[in-house]
Scaffold this active site. Structure first.
Site, mmCIF file in Angstrom:
data_model
loop_
_atom_site.group_PDB
_atom_site.id
_atom_site.type_symbol
_atom_site.label_atom_id
_atom_site.label_comp_id
_atom_site.label_asym_id
_atom_site.label_seq_id
_atom_site.Cartn_x
_atom_site.Cartn_y
_atom_site.Cartn_z
ATOM 1 N N ASP A 199 0.845 -1.199 0.000
ATOM 2 C CA ASP A 199 0.000 0.000 0.000
ATOM 3 C C ASP A 199 0.875 1.241 0.000
ATOM 4 O O ASP A 199 1.945 1.230 -0.608
ATOM 5 C CB ASP A 199 -0.902 -0.060 1.252
ATOM 6 C CG ASP A 199 -2.248 0.652 1.067
ATOM 7 O OD1 ASP A 199 -2.239 1.867 0.898
ATOM 8 O OD2 ASP A 199 -3.290 -0.030 1.111
ATOM 9 N N HIS A 265 -3.393 6.086 3.675
ATOM 10 C CA HIS A 265 -4.238 4.930 3.368
ATOM 11 C C HIS A 265 -3.695 3.644 3.994
ATOM 12 O O HIS A 265 -4.426 2.879 4.641
ATOM 13 C CB HIS A 265 -4.311 4.805 1.842
ATOM 14 C CG HIS A 265 -5.268 3.799 1.309
ATOM 15 N ND1 HIS A 265 -4.927 2.484 1.096
ATOM 16 C CD2 HIS A 265 -6.560 3.921 0.915
ATOM 17 C CE1 HIS A 265 -5.964 1.832 0.587
ATOM 18 N NE2 HIS A 265 -6.973 2.676 0.465
ATOM 19 N N SER A 450 -11.365 -0.885 0.264
ATOM 20 C CA SER A 450 -10.046 -0.844 0.904
ATOM 21 C C SER A 450 -10.155 -1.117 2.393
ATOM 22 O O SER A 450 -9.232 -1.657 3.005
ATOM 23 C CB SER A 450 -9.400 0.532 0.713
ATOM 24 O OG SER A 450 -8.840 0.676 -0.551
#
Length: 624
Positions: A199, A265, A450
């Site tokens: 990620d 994220h 996600s």
């Protein structure tokens, strides 16, 4: 997500009072609310243009042969000769191509041209290079983006004392929309398992998470994407930010765009997996006994497929040219990223996934936020992965979640503002910086597949921690599907998001159950209770034969029926015993998925119902 000042202040004081990373601090004025959207398409290259090439030769001659082929294919494609400017187009200088490096997948190489090619030049170069002897596959090295977000009940022993667990983390404990984490924690916390998060990386020293983070690696090989000083890869895997200024990505071929702040994220995703839990601070993580391995592949404007592929392999412990071997190889890899437009699985991804599957690694991917067929997008279009759709607090489909037969099951991703705050969001600690990380942190509420995917990755870690023998990826997928609980809300037949919602307790229970010996014990699976007129939806034969039971009253007709879905189901009903295809009180075995049994004068007591056959998307209901 809207964080009010008293709530943020409470979180800050609790984190700091408990001595969790006392240097970093929570920003009590930070307001974060991010709902899943379809990411914009990013461009293809910086300065020059990158391609990935697979050679048929896996020896040292493969690289030498490719270098020779680049010269001849550039000449045939017409890019090695400069073109003067015209009234309708600017001048184009001569371009060359060179091999940047070998990739971790055998036979693959990264190639870069000296300048950005036009669309026609790109097509010509790919065609000519693919025609060279020894060249198997040629494709543009694309940028990918993160995907924006009869028994008595027993009280679970572990109800975490994390102060915001009860109010904000419905995704773990809510009876309708949650994953039944508390019951699972009685059996496993993921101890000893490493989960790689491929990620944006993890912000170093994130409060309430840092103790569960191992040093990973920053795999980004383009300084414009990484925001580091050079193109070199570096140890750590720390998130340096993925912010973009207005039109920053145009230098990589993207159209003009607005600026945006860093997402953090990977930190949010990692928190759902392994946030420290029951420590009197912040929030909880589903596999809080596991360790997270951050593998940074996404930065400003996204991340190149070549870096992502290498990141997958490095995470699993494979050899990557120029890097030390990962000393903490992952058993589970979470990938909450993908293509922003329909795209079949690139061969480089499939090769990497095949390789890590063979190494025993389970790969979990987000289905996508495009509300489209997940099987037509990367990563769900790849084989060897477990694809996860997003559900809401209601147990229904999140509006943005991609869907289709390729989605295996759903997990909480949040419904956003339609469900309100906090029930519409998945919360974890994130950094408060707008660009680069700072020493201030806040609680971020995100939505998206996600956010759903790491629930399943964490659940896989719970299993691998206690299973007598670690499960292979397909065994894990089948167990996840078999133990998923039916959706409590209607899922449109046109947009299925798997067999049901992740049930972490049922999953771990099944993984640790001793094999049943029919010679000495009753091996009949536990029955699932049916309530009067309450439909169980999206049932599938992939879960195996399941027995249901219904408590009937005397004197009122009882109807049991299946509807919707596809395939061929058979239905058997018996009073006081589990029916079989040869022992039943009533049956319906038409060559269809629609079956009906009506018992005019039922006895008072328990009726058992069994379905067999090959079906999916089925609804079962009993009415009296």
């Amino acid at each position: 997500m809207l964080i009010n000042k008293p709530l943020a202040a409470a979180i800050a004081s609790l984190l700091l009072a408990t001595g969790v990373n006392a240097a970093p601090r929570l920003d009590t004025t930070k307001v974060v609310k991010r709902e899943a959207t379809t990411p914009a398409t990013a461009g293809q290259a910086s300065a020059g243009q990158r391609f990935i090439v697979k050679m048929t030769s896996r020896s040292s001659q493969g690289r030498a042969a490719l270098s020779s082929s680049l010269s001849s294919s550039s000449r045939r494609a017409g890019i090695s000769v400069g073109i003067a400017a015209t009234s309708s187009s600017p001048a184009r200088p001569a371009a060359s191509a060179q091999v940047l490096r070998s990739m971790a997948s055998p036979g693959w190489y990264v190639v870069k041209t000296s300048r950005k090619l036009t669309a026609s030049e790109t097509a010509n170069f790919v065609r000519e290079l693919a025609a060279e002897p020894g060249v198997s596959t040629v494709q543009v090295d694309q940028l990918y983006q993160p995907l924006d977000v009869g028994t008595r009940a027993v009280q679970p022993r572990l109800v975490p004392n994390d102060p915001q667990y009860g109010t904000m983390q419905w995704n773990f404990h809510d009876a309708t929309g949650g994953v039944r984490a508390e019951q699972a924690w009685d059996k496993s916390t993921g101890q000893g398992v490493v989960v790689a998060v491929v990620d944006t990386g993890v912000v170093q020293n994130t409060p309430d998470l840092a103790a569960n983070v191992l040093p990973g690696y920053d795999m980004i090989s383009d300084h414009l994407v990484s925001r580091r000083d050079t193109d070199e890869r570096v140890a750590g895997g720390w998130d340096m930010g993925d912010w973009v200024e207005e039109s920053y990505c145009t230098q990589m071929g993207a159209p003009p765009h607005v600026g945006r702040a860093s997402s953090w994220h990977g930190t949010h995703v990692s928190g759902t997996i392994a946030q420290q839990t029951n420590n009197g601070a912040g929030l909880a993580g589903l596999a809080h006994g596991a360790k997270v391995l951050p593998v940074r592949v996404l930065g400003s404007c996204g991340g190149y497929g070549s870096d992502i592929s290498d990141g997958i392999l490095w995470a699993a412990g494979a050899t990557v040219e120029g890097l030390p071997v990962n000393p903490n190889p992952a058993e589970v890899i979470n990938m909450s990223l993908g293509s922003s437009a329909p795209q079949a699985c690139p061969q480089i991804y499939q090769d990497a996934i095949n390789q890590v599957n063979a190494m025993g690694v389970v790969v979990v991917v987000a289905a996508g936020n495009s509300n489209a067929d997940a099987g037509t997008y990367t990563m769900s279009s790849c084989d060897g992965v477990i694809s996860v759709g997003a559900s809401r607090v209601t147990g229904g489909k999140a509006s943005y979640s991609s869907w289709g037969s390729r989605v295996d099951l759903a997990a909480p991703g949040g419904g956003g503002s339609v469900d309100g705050d906090p029930q519409g969001f998945i919360f974890q600690v994130i950094n408060a910086g707008a660009t680069q990380p700072t020493d201030q942190f806040s609680v971020g509420g995100y939505t998206g597949t996600s956010m759903a995917s790491p629930h399943v990755a964490a659940a896989a870690a719970l299993v691998q921690s206690v299973a007598p023998v670690p499960l292979k990826w397909n065994e894990m997928r089948d167990l996840l599907k078999r133990t998923a609980r039916p959706f409590p809300a209607a899922i449109p037949a046109s947009t299925p998001i798997g067999v049901g919602i992740l049930d972490a307790n049922a999953l771990v229970t099944a993984a640790t159950a001793e094999p049943c010996d029919p010679k000495t014990e009753d091996c009949t699976p536990p029955a699932v209770d049916l309530s009067n007129k309450v439909e169980l939806r999206n049932l599938t034969s992939a879960s195996g034969d399941v027995t249901y039971r219904f408590t009937a009253v005397a004197g009122k007709p009882l109807t049991v029926m299946t509807l919707s879905g596809s395939g061929n189901a058979s239905l058997y009903v018996a009073a006081g015993r589990v029916p079989t295809s040869s022992d039943f009180d009533a049956s319906s075995t038409r060559a269809t998925n629609t079956e009906t049994i009506r018992i005019a004068s039922p006895k008072a007591g328990t009726y058992y119902i069994r379905m067999t056959g090959n079906f999916s998307g089925l609804t079962l209901v009993a009415r009296q």
